[in-house]
Design a protein around this motif. Structure first.
Motif, PDB file in Angstrom:
ATOM      1  N   TYR A 198       0.820  -1.221   0.000  1.00 33.58           N
ATOM      2  CA  TYR A 198       0.000   0.000   0.000  1.00 33.58           C
ATOM      3  C   TYR A 198       0.853   1.271   0.000  1.00 33.58           C
ATOM      4  O   TYR A 198       0.530   2.233  -0.692  1.00 33.58           O
ATOM      5  CB  TYR A 198      -0.943   0.003   1.204  1.00 33.58           C
ATOM      6  N   LEU A 199       1.926   1.275   0.754  1.00 32.19           N
ATOM      7  CA  LEU A 199       2.798   2.456   0.825  1.00 32.19           C
ATOM      8  C   LEU A 199       4.065   2.293  -0.013  1.00 32.19           C
ATOM      9  O   LEU A 199       4.838   3.236  -0.146  1.00 32.19           O
ATOM     10  CB  LEU A 199       3.205   2.717   2.285  1.00 32.19           C
ATOM     11  N   GLY A 200       4.251   1.133  -0.595  1.00 24.83           N
ATOM     12  CA  GLY A 200       5.542   0.808  -1.186  1.00 24.83           C
ATOM     13  C   GLY A 200       5.893   1.543  -2.451  1.00 24.83           C
ATOM     14  O   GLY A 200       7.075   1.759  -2.740  1.00 24.83           O
ATOM     15  N   ARG A 201       4.890   1.951  -3.237  1.00 27.87           N
ATOM     16  CA  ARG A 201       5.202   2.498  -4.552  1.00 27.87           C
ATOM     17  C   ARG A 201       5.881   3.870  -4.478  1.00 27.87           C
ATOM     18  O   ARG A 201       6.415   4.363  -5.476  1.00 27.87           O
ATOM     19  CB  ARG A 201       3.932   2.584  -5.412  1.00 27.87           C
ATOM     20  N   GLN A 202       5.874   4.508  -3.324  1.00 28.90           N
ATOM     21  CA  GLN A 202       6.544   5.802  -3.210  1.00 28.90           C
ATOM     22  C   GLN A 202       8.063   5.661  -3.239  1.00 28.90           C
ATOM     23  O   GLN A 202       8.778   6.659  -3.392  1.00 28.90           O
ATOM     24  CB  GLN A 202       6.123   6.505  -1.931  1.00 28.90           C
TER      25      GLN A 202
END
Length: 906
Positions: free
Chosen positions: A278-282
């Motif tokens: 969920y937060l990884g694509r940043q």
């Protein structure tokens, strides 16, 4: 200019465009990339000539033409944007005679400067009214640009041939959804799949650009039987559900077996899923080396490749885990593998590297071309933005005591060089009031990427002003709300000092390699942002601070100086805030449910702490007694947090009507109104209509008004209006919120009924809207979209019809000490400070002011600003922020003169 054209459009295109088109067609087929094979795709021969001009192409289709169109038919469009700026291209598709706007396909593509080729699968397209396009009824396709910068050179309807001999592709999804070229459709009724909770999902119909292969699928599948002949097969599965509005399906446990052998197992805790998915694509940070395929088409755990043998009875795949999410399949590809001495017989199914599967490689090349043409990345921003402020600074050298003298002797050149290294984006105001915030920000050149940074908070004697340090994190965002052109920006402010460039490692951490908070290579600049609080108890006087940037033996010192006033500024009377939803991801997993409510409380506290007087909060829909009590508790918390009443209730009435019908919904709200009155609480203003000119925007507003007046006459109704045609609904509201689509200027506002309360909404830039324009318009409130509104993946701008809108970014825990925020939130609070200064000026100019000299000067400045601040919003939005600084400075100078504090006020 053009010769007569029969059947398809055959315009003279540049060699470059012709090659690009051929490459795209070949890659779609999963074949080797070669222009020699381009003829293998079928170009539909139309029976009518095309209507052609330089900026518009119309394809007219007969009944026999449209009968040839399938869900795998592409329209491929090529041309050139001759402008130096992006321009809009529109694709219109009609399957009826003269359909209105909301009953036809209207797709916009933002085209970057230069040559372009884009493609669009016709399967799965839906109109604005959510009706699926009837492919075999298509009558015309129009491609046009209102901007003469775009020259159209090619438009072709393409139907692709089957996959290479022996290969079979299955594209899962609902009937009518987009079909990847060469694949065959699998719907929920197909006998090859089984499952107890199966649901066919078409996410692509809600996307601005629909890839087709991985944007639809079926979840809840527990078994798939592939009817494959005897032999060895390479089997590829695409397994990621891309989600949609405020929802990204969480797959935390999944086991996949092939022919009874387990080939893949996934087991993630909630914390691991938040962190890796969920937060990884940043991470890693956006870079000029990116492409949209690698950035947004790929995800961790989204695909699987196995090699398995069929004995003639086919291959069976079983899926288990947290169903139905773990049973999602978007597509499957099976390609035959020839056994050889270097390719031994596989007794049991096992994983295989994707690069060993030739047909899969071709399809992924096709996806890469599709992504790079339909979601292009704009050129990386110039290394230095336009200089608005030159920071005062001192240059020192730890190793050379003569550094200052050398810099002075070198004069402008040394100073100029360091001004190129550090640009002041926003400087500290000359005067700040107790109980307020102010911002200081710099842009550091890439040469300072490995510098050590030290921040000394502004200080008077032994008292320092609390200072929050954030840095700009680069990410790709849409160039406009519905744009398909992605631009790099660093408006996401992350807590802490920026990481050093030397900390970067080149691997793509999002796709499963070792994670670390790393920055991208070749980042041209870095924003350093300081958010500084002036406590209500701060003693008046001059506070001095400094930012030191240490590069090797040299130090750049940037002083910060502010004068704290003895007086607080007036509180604003207007309702100014943001729409807010919870951190929705906490509600998707059982062990994080409690974090949902905790996060809302922390968000409200943070927004209030930043100086927002109002908010449109997430409120419970009062469908039963328990939920009525929950709603009342939420309103009590808002009062305790200090938010001004009444608040805007954005969703409860609309959702209540959907659940109970208009009559019962208004009766329920009448009961809520009575209970709130008995407790001495203010009743919210209930939103009954949301942009009624939109196809689904009416929401029974006439009936809502009539029943509310009957059941609860003291209750107030509000509506969001974004079109001039919405004026006919004005009599059904007590309060209207207007945006620029309605037309915001003094003349239009003066036409509104005097009894109608007027707020503004969704105007940018935020500072312009919240301060000088809100004052000039005399509107009573401003609400901005949105505190938290990610589409699906909060760091993927491509997965919805519109871009993600977030003032507050999601976090792994509900209450981070200093949340990651969008710079626009602080610009909004700057506008509120502007408005406070204007209120002070109005008080000084009022007849109650006994200081006649100061009153006259205040009145003169008030009149001057009334003439200088635009009365029309579009003119206001075009004003540079430096002009707002100047207007505020004029008021602060008057304050200093009236209080004898002129020494540091300018």
């Amino acid at each position: 200019m053009y010769n007569h054209i029969h059947s398809i459009i055959k315009l003279i295109a540049t060699t470059q465009l012709a090659i690009i088109s051929s490459l795209m067609l070949m890659a779609f087929l999963g074949a080797s990339i070669s222009t020699a094979n381009a003829s293998s795709a079928t170009r539909l021969e139309l029976t009518q000539d095309a209507d052609i001009s330089a900026h518009k192409i119309t394809l007219s289709l007969s009944r026999s033409d449209s009968q040839q169109i399938t869900k795998a038919t592409d329209i491929v469009i090529s041309g050139i944007n001759h402008s130096a700026k992006p321009a809009i291209l529109v694709l219109r598709v009609d399957d009826k005679d003269n359909p209105p706007y909301n009953d036809r396909i209207n797709l916009e593509r933002v085209i970057a400067p230069g040559p372009f080729t884009i493609s669009q699968l016709l399967g799965g397209l839906t109109t604005a009214s959510q009706r699926q396009l009837s492919l075999n009824q298509i009558q015309q396709i129009i491609i046009f640009s209102d901007d003469n910068a775009i020259s159209l050179e090619r438009a072709e309807l393409i139907t692709h041939p089957p996959l290479p001999a022996g290969s079979i592709g299955w594209d899962f999804g609902p009937a009518g959804s987009a079909l990847w070229p060469g694949f065959q459709a699998v719907t929920i009724t197909d006998s090859m799949i089984t499952g107890g909770q199966m649901l066919a999902i078409d996410r692509g119909s809600k996307m601005q650009a629909n890839e087709g292969l991985t944007t639809d699928g079926i979840n809840g599948i527990t078994q798939v039987h592939l009817p494959l002949a005897a032999g060895l097969w390479g089997i590829s599965l695409w397994l990621r559900d891309p989600g949609e509005w405020e929802y990204l399906p969480a797959v935390t446990t999944r086991s996949i077996s092939v022919n009874g052998t387990t080939v893949d197992e996934l087991k993630l805790s909630s914390e691991e899923w938040f962190d890796k998915v969920y937060l990884g694509r940043q991470w890693p940070e956006a870079s000029g080396n990116d492409n949209s395929y690698q950035r947004f088409a790929l995800s961790p755990f989204d695909s699987l490749q196995v090699i398995a043998a069929s004995q003639g009875q086919g291959v069976t795949i079983n899926l288990s885990g947290n169903q139905p999410q773990a049973g999602f399949i978007a597509a499957i590809l099976a390609e035959p593998i020839t056994q050889s001495s270097s390719n031994p017989s596989y007794l049991l199914p096992q994983k295989i590297s994707a690069d060993k599967l030739k047909v899969l490689t071709g399809i992924e090349q096709a996806r890469a071309l599709w992504w790079q043409s339909n979601w292009p990345l704009a050129p990386w921003p110039e290394p230095q933005p336009k200089l608005e402020h030159k920071p005062e600074h001192k240059l020192t050298n730890k190793a050379d005591n003569n550094a200052k003298a050398l810099a002075k002797a070198d004069g402008a050149n040394s100073i100029h060089n360091y001004n190129n290294d550090v640009i002041m984006l926003s400087k500290a105001p000359s005067l700040v009031a107790p109980g307020s915030w102010f911002n200081v920000s710099y842009r550091l050149d890439e040469h300072l990427g490995d510098s050590d940074i030290m921040v000394q908070a502004p200080r008077l004697n032994s008292t320092s002003l609390p200072t929050q340090i954030r840095y700009g994190h680069w990410q790709w965002q849409r160039s406009g709300l519905k744009s398909t052109l992605l631009i790099a920006d660093d408006q996401l402010l992350k807590s802490g000092l920026p990481p050093k460039a030397s900390q970067y490692a080149p691997q793509n951490t999002y796709l499963g390699q070792q994670r670390a908070q790393q920055i991208a290579p070749h980042t041209p600049s870095r924003m350093l942002h300081l958010r500084i609080k002036v406590p209500s108890s701060a003693a008046p006087g001059r506070y001095l601070g400094q930012v030191d940037i240490n590069k090797g033996t040299a130090t750049i010192s940037l002083p910060i100086a502010v004068e704290v006033m003895p007086d607080a500024l007036p509180h604003v009377k207007q309702s100014i805030g943001v729409y807010l939803e919870p951190q929705v991801q906490f509600g998707w997993l059982n062990d994080t449910q409690a974090m949902l409510e905790q996060g809302i409380s922390c968000d409200l506290a943070f927004l209030k702490q930043q100086g927002l007087p109002s908010v449109a909060p997430p409120l419970t829909t009062p469908t039963d007694k328990a939920k009525i009590q929950k709603l009342i508790s939420e309103l009590q918390e808002l009062t305790q947090q200090g938010f001004a009443a009444p608040v805007l209730a954005y969703t409860p009435l609309k959702r209540l009507i959907a659940s109970q019908g208009v009559e019962q919904a208004t009766a329920t709200l009448a009961d809520v109104s009575q209970q709130l009155s008995a407790l001495g609480l203010s009743e919210p203003i209930w939103v009954s209509a949301d942009e009624p000119s939109n196809p689904d925007g009416l929401n029974h507003l006439e009936a809502s008004f009539r029943y509310m007046r009957a059941f609860s006459p003291k209750s107030r109704l509000a509506g969001h209006l974004n079109h001039q045609g919405d004026s006919k609904w004005l009599n059904f509201f007590d309060l209207v919120l207007l945006n620029d689509g309605f037309g915001i200027n003094q003349a239009e506002l003066n036409k509104l009924p005097a009894a109608l309360e007027v707020w503004l909404y969704n105007l940018t830039p935020a500072r312009h809207a919240a301060g000088f324009y809100l004052w000039q318009s005399q509107a009573e409130g401003l609400m901005l979209w949105h505190g938290r509104m990610p589409t699906a993946d909060p760091f993927n701008p491509t997965d919805g019809r519109e871009s993600d809108i977030q003032f507050l970014y999601p976090s792994a825990m509900p209450c981070p000490l200093e949340p990651d925020v969008n710079l626009a939130l602080f610009e909004l609070t700057d506008g509120i400070t502007d408005l406070q200064w204007l209120l002070w000026l109005e008080q000084q100019a009022s007849v109650s002011n006994n200081h006649l000299t100061g009153q006259a000067a205040a009145r003169a400045l008030l009149v001057r600003l009334q003439h200088q601040v635009p009365k029309e919003w579009q003119a206001m939005a075009a004003i540079p922020s430096s002009r707002l600084d100047d207007w505020r400075q004029q008021i602060m100078t008057l304050y200093a003169q009236s209080t004898g504090q002129t020494k540091h006020a300018n």
